[in-house]
Design a protein around this motif. Structure first.
Motif, PDB file in Angstrom:
ATOM      1  N   VAL A  49       0.912  -1.025  -0.184  1.00 25.02           N
ATOM      2  CA  VAL A  49      -0.070  -0.094  -0.131  1.00 25.02           C
ATOM      3  C   VAL A  49       0.942   1.138   0.136  1.00 25.02           C
ATOM      4  O   VAL A  49       1.584   1.474   0.948  1.00 25.02           O
ATOM      5  N   GLY A  62      -0.882   5.483   1.777  1.00 27.24           N
ATOM      6  CA  GLY A  62      -2.202   5.198   2.518  1.00 27.24           C
ATOM      7  C   GLY A  62      -2.330   6.158   3.702  1.00 27.24           C
ATOM      8  O   GLY A  62      -1.364   6.578   4.390  1.00 27.24           O
ATOM      9  N   ARG A  88      -2.122  -1.278   5.350  1.00 29.03           N
ATOM     10  CA  ARG A  88      -2.785  -2.371   5.313  1.00 29.03           C
ATOM     11  C   ARG A  88      -3.993  -2.145   4.239  1.00 29.03           C
ATOM     12  O   ARG A  88      -4.342  -1.046   4.227  1.00 29.03           O
ATOM     13  N   SER A  89      -4.626  -3.102   3.654  1.00 33.16           N
ATOM     14  CA  SER A  89      -5.567  -2.942   2.885  1.00 33.16           C
ATOM     15  C   SER A  89      -6.915  -3.266   3.815  1.00 33.16           C
ATOM     16  O   SER A  89      -6.915  -3.982   4.844  1.00 33.16           O
ATOM     17  N   ASP A 108      -7.374  -6.775   4.066  1.00 39.35           N
ATOM     18  CA  ASP A 108      -6.637  -7.699   4.818  1.00 39.35           C
ATOM     19  C   ASP A 108      -7.351  -7.581   6.399  1.00 39.35           C
ATOM     20  O   ASP A 108      -7.589  -8.480   7.198  1.00 39.35           O
ATOM     21  N   ARG A 129      -6.404  -9.822  -5.471  1.00 38.73           N
ATOM     22  CA  ARG A 129      -5.658  -8.900  -4.347  1.00 38.73           C
ATOM     23  C   ARG A 129      -5.063  -7.671  -5.047  1.00 38.73           C
ATOM     24  O   ARG A 129      -4.457  -7.118  -4.348  1.00 38.73           O
ATOM     25  N   CYS A 137      -9.820  -4.790  -1.954  1.00 43.12           N
ATOM     26  CA  CYS A 137      -8.539  -5.019  -1.856  1.00 43.12           C
ATOM     27  C   CYS A 137      -7.586  -4.032  -2.287  1.00 43.12           C
ATOM     28  O   CYS A 137      -6.393  -4.303  -1.804  1.00 43.12           O
ATOM     29  N   VAL A 138      -7.868  -2.961  -2.852  1.00 41.26           N
ATOM     30  CA  VAL A 138      -7.017  -1.895  -3.257  1.00 41.26           C
ATOM     31  C   VAL A 138      -7.723  -0.304  -2.990  1.00 41.26           C
ATOM     32  O   VAL A 138      -6.846   0.324  -2.595  1.00 41.26           O
ATOM     33  N   ARG A 154      -9.548   2.752  -0.982  1.00 39.04           N
ATOM     34  CA  ARG A 154      -9.480   3.119   0.581  1.00 39.04           C
ATOM     35  C   ARG A 154     -10.522   3.977   0.883  1.00 39.04           C
ATOM     36  O   ARG A 154     -11.239   4.534  -0.253  1.00 39.04           O
TER      37      ARG A 154
END
Length: 369
Positions: free
Chosen positions: A279, A282, A302-303, A306, A320, A356-357, A359
């Motif tokens: 990531v 982030g 972290r995603s 996760d 992912r 998964c990606v 945010r």
């Protein structure tokens, strides 16, 4: 994808996955994202639902140790009534629904011509989140499992059959041999000019060694205990223009390969990674699972997927990396920072998100989970 020649980057100190950020890894992430965007366009044109919604109930028909250190086993999966299974092409994988509810992805490493069984291989990873341990300990011969797929995010296109290249170079590291094995078989059957290097810590630790060595002098097996850690030059060999390079293995190894091919013109790089990309840039945020009221903290590195899997291990996901749509969820409240390139503007406007990606654009998201 054709990789051309920016300035070279340094190689990782350890090609087998020590947690060290390296400039070459960042280069590889950028290279890989270009490849993923091409794959997204291909997947978007596929008939809707044909792959994502297909679930098959299968039985473990055979279980074998594939590495002498016993850390890798293969499972042969068949239909209980013996019927033919959906076809697949080299590079495909299955989503395996484990008894605990976990969902894990494993490359198909058997023969696509065998329509009665699927073969996958799993390396035991003691601290890998439990999926590999569960396969090793809870799936004996006769166990029933449900799979989704096959899916293919790493397709093999042989020279003369859709690729303008003249030859193929395969590079595999450890368990990364699994998607490469069917590609080697297809290349050999088609009479393609191909070669391969297979690398790992030692001969006892690398799986399917007997199958690989049956191809004779087309294959070079190189182990760290005998030769030391390989450099990019060791992995690439006499790489010439007009070569398609297929690489799979630990991220630092694939990063070294990606850095190395930049000095060779007219080389196609096709690579698959077995881990999510790091990531970048982030910010921390929280996710509320609307159906249970649970609050999940998502750190900056972290995603969301996760952290959701930590409390809901049966949450569906696959790539992912933001291109397969399996982890798509509906956002009920909050602003989304979309980092995928596969959702359409209408889907985003309707509240869809790939956890998964993508945010949170603020501090809090409420998801329909």
């Amino acid at each position: 994808m054709t990789v051309r020649r920016p300035a070279p980057a340094g190689l990782p100190a350890d090609l087998y996955g020590k947690r060290r950020r390296d400039r070459a890894i960042r280069v590889f992430d950028a290279v890989a994202q270009t490849r993923f965007r091409w794959t997204e366009l291909v997947n978007r044109r596929a008939p809707a639902g044909r792959v994502d919604d297909r679930r098959l109930a299968l039985t473990v028909a055979e279980r074998r140790v594939e590495a002498h250190d016993t850390d890798v086993i293969s499972l042969s999966l068949v239909a209980p009534d013996g019927r033919e299974l959906p076809g697949w092409r080299p590079g495909a994988h299955l989503d395996l629904e484990l008894p605990s509810g976990r969902l894990r992805q494993y490359s198909l490493c058997g023969d696509p011509a065998d329509r009665r069984s699927y073969r996958i291989a799993v390396r035991r990873i003691p601290d890998g989140g439990g999926g590999s341990l569960e396969v090793h300990e809870a799936l004996p011969v006769g166990a029933r499992v449900t799979v989704r797929g096959p899916r293919n995010a790493f397709p093999f296109v042989p020279p003369g059959y859709g690729s303008d290249t003249a030859r193929v170079r395969f590079v595999a590291g450890g368990i990364g041999i699994t998607p490469i094995l069917p590609m080697m078989r297809m290349a050999d059957r088609l009479g393609v000019d191909w070669s391969m290097i297979y690398t790992g810590r030692g001969r006892d630790a690398i799986p399917f060694l007997d199958e690989v060595e049956r191809f004779g002098d087309r294959v070079v097996v190189r182990t760290d205990d005998a030769h030391g850690l390989p450099t990019a030059a060791d992995l690439l060999g006499d790489l010439r223009p007009g070569t398609a390079l297929y690489c799979c293995g630990p991220v630092p190894m694939t990063a070294a390969v990606a850095a190395g091919v930049r000095d060779v013109p007219e080389v196609e790089l096709h690579s698959e990674r077995f881990s999510a990309p790091p990531v970048l840039d982030g910010r921390p945020f929280t996710v509320e699972l609307a159906r249970t009221g649970e609050i999940v903290e998502v750190p900056a590195d972290r995603s969301a997927l996760d952290r959701i899997l930590a409390v809901r291990p049966d949450t569906a996901y696959s790539c992912r990396q933001g291109f397969c749509r399996t982890c798509r969820v509906r956002v009920l409240a909050g602003e989304v920072e979309h980092r995928d390139t596969v959702l359409t503007p209408d889907e985003r406007a309707a509240g869809d998100m790939l956890v998964c990606v993508s945010r949170c654009g603020g501090d809090h998201l409420v998801l329909d989970l």
